[in-house]
Design an enzyme around this catalytic site. Structure first.
Site, PDB file in Angstrom:
ATOM      1  N   SER A  69      25.909   9.863  47.301  1.00 10.65           N
ATOM      2  CA  SER A  69      25.745   8.828  48.326  1.00 10.65           C
ATOM      3  C   SER A  69      27.108   8.389  48.843  1.00 10.65           C
ATOM      4  CB  SER A  69      25.031   7.611  47.745  1.00 10.65           C
ATOM      5  OG  SER A  69      23.802   7.990  47.190  1.00 10.65           O
TER       6      SER A  69
HETATM    7  N1  SAH Z   1      23.544   8.946  42.034  1.00  7.90           N
HETATM    8  C1  SAH Z   1      23.850  10.280  42.516  1.00  7.90           C
HETATM    9  C2  SAH Z   1      23.070  10.559  43.777  1.00  7.90           C
HETATM   10  C3  SAH Z   1      22.475  11.906  43.715  1.00  7.90           C
HETATM   11  S1  SAH Z   1      21.277  12.251  44.938  1.00  7.90           S
HETATM   12  C4  SAH Z   1      25.342  10.469  42.681  1.00  7.90           C
HETATM   13  O1  SAH Z   1      26.099   9.492  42.549  1.00  7.90           O
HETATM   14  O2  SAH Z   1      25.786  11.601  42.894  1.00  7.90           O
HETATM   15  C5  SAH Z   1      19.775  12.000  44.077  1.00  7.90           C
HETATM   16  C6  SAH Z   1      19.529  12.862  42.858  1.00  7.90           C
HETATM   17  O3  SAH Z   1      18.208  12.556  42.402  1.00  7.90           O
HETATM   18  C7  SAH Z   1      19.562  14.363  43.076  1.00  7.90           C
HETATM   19  O4  SAH Z   1      20.483  14.943  42.203  1.00  7.90           O
HETATM   20  C8  SAH Z   1      18.132  14.816  42.779  1.00  7.90           C
HETATM   21  O5  SAH Z   1      18.058  16.098  42.175  1.00  7.90           O
HETATM   22  C9  SAH Z   1      17.662  13.719  41.839  1.00  7.90           C
HETATM   23  N2  SAH Z   1      16.208  13.551  41.745  1.00  7.90           N
HETATM   24  C10 SAH Z   1      15.267  13.568  42.722  1.00  7.90           C
HETATM   25  N3  SAH Z   1      14.033  13.356  42.213  1.00  7.90           N
HETATM   26  C11 SAH Z   1      14.197  13.186  40.860  1.00  7.90           C
HETATM   27  C12 SAH Z   1      13.300  12.947  39.781  1.00  7.90           C
HETATM   28  N4  SAH Z   1      11.979  12.849  39.967  1.00  7.90           N
HETATM   29  N5  SAH Z   1      13.821  12.836  38.542  1.00  7.90           N
HETATM   30  C13 SAH Z   1      15.163  12.957  38.322  1.00  7.90           C
HETATM   31  N6  SAH Z   1      16.056  13.192  39.296  1.00  7.90           N
HETATM   32  C14 SAH Z   1      15.579  13.306  40.563  1.00  7.90           C
END
Ligand code: SAH
Length: 220
Positions: A69
């Site tokens: 993000s």
């Molecule tokens: N907080 C992260 C943002 C990553 S984007 C950062 O600082 O980099 C969101 C993430 O959520 C992705 O890696 C995606 O694979 C994960 N995601 C989506 N649905 C999910 C679920 N049901 N359980 C676990 N992770 C999930």
């Protein structure tokens, strides 16, 4: 709680200071958060081809079609937690690069984080360990099911967008616990709520875009 910045200050670079000045102008005022974001090496959390953009006001690829993000979104979500949550135990759904996890680990006693892409889970786990972060438990799994051991959380932060909140994630939240989550209704936004009995008190919302919260796991 670990509020010291030992071992981090050596990483400060001009681009990070500029990023923090922008955050300040955009309403982020929590000094310890701003200091931390100035010192965490954000370029180590993005794909190397994009590391020159790591401190820009944009989301960036982290592999597997996922994104880290943008700094303002991370700062907003964290500032809500710092304003409203008890800084004991937090559950993060969507570890991704581990950047938000790294920030949570600084302020909370214990961080539980779940990622559904195995390569991202492994990378973030190793990255955090190599940075000496030792109060985070990483899990490869579908975060919608919550943490497997039914531990009560002071806060839950979901970093992927959904239309409604998975029941398991509300059930693990303590009374007066804080939920941070992006929702796509009525328009894409990030919000902060407090659990008050069987009601939710909204403490703030801001427009924001996120990758979707998905079901199941991906091994590769
Ligand atoms: N907080 C992260 C943002 C990553 S984007 C950062 O600082 O980099 C969101 C993430 O959520 C992705 O890696 C995606 O694979 C994960 N995601 C989506 N649905 C999910 C679920 N049901 N359980 C676990 N992770 C999930």
């Amino acid at each position: 709680m670990n509020h010291t910045l030992n071992g981090l200050v050596t990483h400060t670079e001009p681009k990070a200071s500029k990023m923090v000045n922008q955050l300040r102008e955009q309403g982020i005022s929590h000094e310890a958060l701003l200091t931390l974001m100035a010192t965490i090496p954000r370029h180590e959390f993005v794909e190397s081809a994009f590391s020159h953009l790591a401190y820009s006001a944009t989301s960036l690829p982290i592999g597997r079609n996922q994104t880290i993000s943008q700094p303002l979104t991370v700062a907003r979500m964290t500032q809500w937690l710092l304003s409203y949550a008890r800084l004991g135990r937090v559950l993060e759904v969507g570890t991704g690069s581990g950047y938000q996890t790294r920030i949570l680990a600084h302020f909370f006693n214990k961080v539980h984080t779940i990622e559904r892409h195995r390569p991202l889970y492994l990378q973030a786990k190793n990255r955090l360990a190599s940075m000496g972060v030792n109060n985070v438990e990483c899990l490869f799994g579908d975060g919608q099911a919550g943490w497997p051991q039914k531990i009560e959380m002071d806060a839950v932060i979901i970093t992927a967008m959904a239309s409604k909140i998975p029941l398991a994630l509300t059930e693990c939240l303590k009374p007066q616990g804080i939920l941070i989550m992006p929702i796509d209704q009525p328009s894409p936004q990030i919000g902060c709520w407090r659990k008050e009995g069987d009601r939710w008190k909204c403490l703030g919302t801001e427009p924001a875009n996120f990758v979707p919260l998905l079901e199941g796991i991906e091994h590769a």
